[in-house]
Design an enzyme around this catalytic site. Structure first.
Site, mmCIF file in Angstrom:
data_model
loop_
_atom_site.group_PDB
_atom_site.id
_atom_site.type_symbol
_atom_site.label_atom_id
_atom_site.label_comp_id
_atom_site.label_asym_id
_atom_site.label_seq_id
_atom_site.Cartn_x
_atom_site.Cartn_y
_atom_site.Cartn_z
ATOM 1 N N ASP A 189 38.933 12.655 12.049
ATOM 2 C CA ASP A 189 40.290 12.908 12.500
ATOM 3 C C ASP A 189 40.241 14.125 13.433
ATOM 4 O OD1 ASP A 189 42.959 12.760 12.998
ATOM 5 O OD2 ASP A 189 43.586 12.616 10.915
HETATM 6 C C1 NOJ Z 1 45.746 13.191 13.873
HETATM 7 C C2 NOJ Z 1 46.225 12.090 12.983
HETATM 8 O O1 NOJ Z 1 46.025 12.432 11.626
HETATM 9 C C3 NOJ Z 1 45.564 10.765 13.264
HETATM 10 O O2 NOJ Z 1 46.131 9.782 12.472
HETATM 11 C C4 NOJ Z 1 45.682 10.437 14.719
HETATM 12 O O3 NOJ Z 1 45.165 9.169 14.992
HETATM 13 C C5 NOJ Z 1 44.965 11.520 15.511
HETATM 14 N N1 NOJ Z 1 45.628 12.793 15.266
HETATM 15 C C6 NOJ Z 1 44.923 11.245 17.000
HETATM 16 O O4 NOJ Z 1 46.143 11.449 17.562
#
Ligand code: NOJ
Length: 768
Positions: free
Chosen positions: A301
């Protein structure tokens, strides 16, 4: 002689090696078994053999869209470094670059300027549509309509792929039982069985039957794992769950996504049992890539590799990169640590190059499957972009999904549907005229004010007079990118106008709830009531007119006990996307008969949270005698929810009868159960028939009820249908604390009905 023996030995080793290389594992793509694609594997291996260590690591590096691509190339700072990396082939993927012309620009640098010309995979959070938005995922889940949900994901893929994107960070398959957590809007709710079916439908929708098609995109099941169990509902917080919950509640939707052929998985921000998920070898290597044989890749993430330092798990960046790669995180989203640290770690012998090779193989494999090597610009077609984005077909699907997502929570005195003629309607609430809030959170490519408001939707019906009054603002919290927006929570100057409108109206429609940016990532709440002064507004209007239809807009269950006691009709309309107002108007006027059912329990107050239908019995589950204190309860509130999981009404009524179990589970390997459903009302309608089981005793305690089947049935007035459910070991077994699947002999109860509170029951056995 010596030479011949040596030759023999080498031939043997060669044979062994080639046999091993040629061993073909079955690969499941979108549920279809297909022979491991040797052609792709050959190409991957050939390419890998030509790559330098730095180029390999580059494939594992993902950057956010980093400079205004239309402007001059940056000469300094982080963006300049990223640009240089892109040119050198040290970037495998980019996220948040969108639109054909932008995507083409970055792809061109990767393909034409880098030594090997490996195309980028372009990721984006296509969560519920790209530019034309469908309902937020929690709302879609309320439809329990798997075909419609699949279609919605298909439409999202169609639009996003036309804008140059070929990878979405969806579906979020995190189960959550805590409405305080803002991201419940992004998931399928609290139930593992429903969540698994929806995970499968969404993956199939995004990826289509063939990933190499120009209108299908790779999906990403996220967040592995237990992110939805953030303590106290506070986003990014620690999760602390037992092994039984991990195996029986949290992991099955990931397994369903994997079985549906999902090509990527994202790990999560939280730690679990003291280990940040990004460095969790058990989850990533042992379970996902090992036991489940997942051969796609895992992306971290955003910044979750570097965040392991703040977690107190990694000493520094180098250590974080080492831990993440060893645990099986293949791609680094925005930590920059793989690109900065991995080569050195390999040189020092701390990380084996074979681990890097494995990650790169996985990433290249998905790129080949997408067809990016055949044509890196296959998603970059300006004509298609113009034709597809915002097309009628996509709007029609969004409207269809929006209607199916609405849940009728309460309808006394048949206040709904509204009469179409001769009525004076007072429409009240800031959200009633809002054209941005219905887009919900995760709307990155949609422009503000592009949703149809309720006001606009109701104006499509010309027979009534509508007087609109805002009444009060909704606190809008923070915008998508955390720019503070003015919060106006206590201004009651609009009350009087609203009260006057209500006084002279036949019916009042009040649209209240949360603004689209009050749920979503980073938007946890400790109060679950109507934000701002909306509750006061509701009570003030109720004093002058009791004929109120409350239309809720929200991204999570709200605590609306007062409304439930006092307001005759309540419609749960979530955040329904671009076509929101049309869908709500059609339901209010009865042109669409609602059939949605809640995918999450609505608590009576925050103190009950986490509250969910499939809880475990305690040793003291019920009041043993009047006035006894020592049983599992609260002093100030009952245990039951306001609206249970699975609840939802229709403008017609349904009767369930004749539940009958055909046989026990024995050597036939299945149990068949039938029920008769009759439409006892005056309108055609759809009902989600739900089947729950209770395993009465087991080596691991089982929940008091578990959803194990459902069917969406449409009936004409007076019509009956016999419905048969078949339960196999998959529905009747469970995981022990070692993660092994068990099917134990014993006694079961079975319940069928229109919500998890159904009492129509029967029983059966699993015979030894
Ligand atoms: C953080 C989020 O937790 C995740 O779900 C997302 O896909 C990413 N950012 C990218 O934006």
């Amino acid at each position: 002689m010596k030479i011949t023996r040596q030759l023999l030995f080498f031939s043997f080793v060669f044979l062994l090696f080639t046999c091993k290389e040629q061993k073909q594992e079955p690969l499941v793509i979108n549920g279809k078994d297909k022979v491991y694609d040797t052609e792709i594997e050959d190409k991957v291996n050939q390419l890998l053999s030509r790559m330098t260590l730095e180029e390999k690591i580059g494939q594992m590096n993902q950057y956010n869209g980093f400079w205004d691509l239309t402007g001059p190339e940056p000469k300094a700072g982080a963006a300049a470094k990223k640009y240089e990396h892109l040119r050198k082939g040290y970037v495998g993927s980019m996220l948040n670059v969108r639109g054909v012309s932008e995507v083409r620009k970055v792809q061109k640098i990767a393909v034409e300027d880098s030594r090997l010309g490996i195309p980028l995979i372009i990721g984006f959070d296509v969560i519920h549509g790209y530019k034309t938005l469908s309902p937020i995922p929690l709302a879609e889940s309320a439809s329990w309509d798997l075909e419609a949900i699949k279609k919605s994901a298909q439409m999202a893929a169609e639009e996003a792929s036309a804008a140059g994107i070929n990878w979405t960070f969806a579906p979020m398959v995190d189960i959550s039982r805590d409405a305080r957590w803002g991201r419940v809007m992004e998931g399928a709710g609290e139930d593992t069985f429903l969540g698994s079916k929806i995970a499968e439908a969404r993956v199939r929708g995004f990826q289509g039957d063939d990933l190499s098609q120009f209108n299908s995109i790779a999906a990403c099941a996220k967040h592995l794992a237990a992110y939805g169990f953030a303590e106290s509902g506070r986003d990014y917080n620690t999760a602390d769950i037992g092994t039984s919950t991990l195996h029986n509640v949290v992991l099955p939707p990931f397994k369903a996504a994997k079985d549906a052929g999902v090509r990527t998985v994202m790990n999560s921000f939280n730690e679990l049992n003291g280990i940040p998920a990004t460095a969790d070898e058990y989850l990533q290597r042992d379970i996902l890539k090992g036991k489940w044989n997942f051969d796609g890749f895992i992306v971290s993430d955003w910044g979750s590799i570097t965040e392991m330092i703040a977690h107190g798990y990694a000493k520094d960046g180098s250590h974080a990169a080492e831990l993440a790669v060893k645990a099986g995180s293949d791609m680094d989203m925005e930590s920059y640590l793989y690109v900065e640290e991995l080569a050195q770690l390999v040189k020092e012998g701390k990380v084996k190059e074979s681990l890097i090779d494995d990650s790169v193989r996985r990433i290249l494999r998905v790129k080949y499957e997408l067809g990016l090597f055949d044509d890196p610009y296959k998603y970059c077609n300006e004509t298609r972009e113009k034709e597809v984005i915002g097309s009628e077909k996509i709007h029609a699907a969004s409207l269809d999904m929006a209607k199916k997502s609405i849940v009728l929570l309460k309808n006394e005195k048949n206040l709904l549907p509204l009469k179409k003629k001769g009525q004076k309607i007072a429409l009240i609430g800031a959200l009633a005229s809002d054209k941005t809030s219905p887009l919900g959170s995760w709307r990155i490519a949609a422009d503000d004010s592009t949703a149809v408001s309720v006001l606009e939707g109701l104006h499509q019906y010309e027979g009534n007079t509508i007087t609109y009054a805002k009444g009060a603002d909704v606190s809008i919290g923070k915008s998508q990118f955390a720019t503070e927006v003015k919060i106006n929570t206590d201004d009651k100057t609009g009350f009087n106008e609203a009260i006057q409108a209500a006084k002279s109206a036949d019916v009042v429609v009040m649209v209240l709830g949360e603004h689209g940016f009050q749920s979503g990532e980073g938007r946890s709440r400790t109060e679950l009531g109507l934000p701002g002064v909306q509750q006061e507004l509701l009570e003030a209007i109720h004093k002058v007119n009791k004929n109120i239809v409350l239309v809720l807009n929200n991204g999570r269950p709200l605590t609306i006990s007062w409304a439930d006691e006092n307001i005759p009709a309540i419609v749960e309309a979530w955040q329904l996307g671009t076509e929101s107002g049309h869908a709500i108007a059609q339901v209010l006027y009865g042109d669409y008969n609602p059939s949605g059912k809640l995918p999450m329990t609505f608590p009576r107050n925050v103190g009950q949270v986490p509250l969910y239908y499939n809880y475990k019995s305690t040793g003291r589950p019920i009041l043993p005698a009047p006035d006894v204190v020592f049983w599992s309860h609260y002093q100030d509130q009952v245990n039951s929810p306001l609206y249970p999981f699975g609840h939802g009404l229709s403008y017609t009524t349904f009767k369930y009868e004749d539940i009958a179990v055909q046989n026990n589970y024995n050597t036939t390997g299945k149990v068949e159960v039938t029920v008769t459903l009759t439409n006892t009302g005056k309108l055609k309608g759809k009902e989600v028939v739900q089947l729950y089981i209770r395993d009465l005793y087991a080596s691991i305690t089982r929940p008091v009820k578990e959803l194990k089947g459902f069917e969406l049935v449409e009936l004409n007035p007076g019509e009956s249908k016999n419905i048969t459910f078949t339960l196999t070991k998959d529905e009747l077994g469970f995981f022990n604390n070692q993660g092994e699947f068990l099917l134990e002999p014993g006694d079961f109860k079975i319940f069928i009905g229109g919500s998890s509170y159904t009492t129509l029951e029967s029983e059966f056995k699993i015979e030894p």
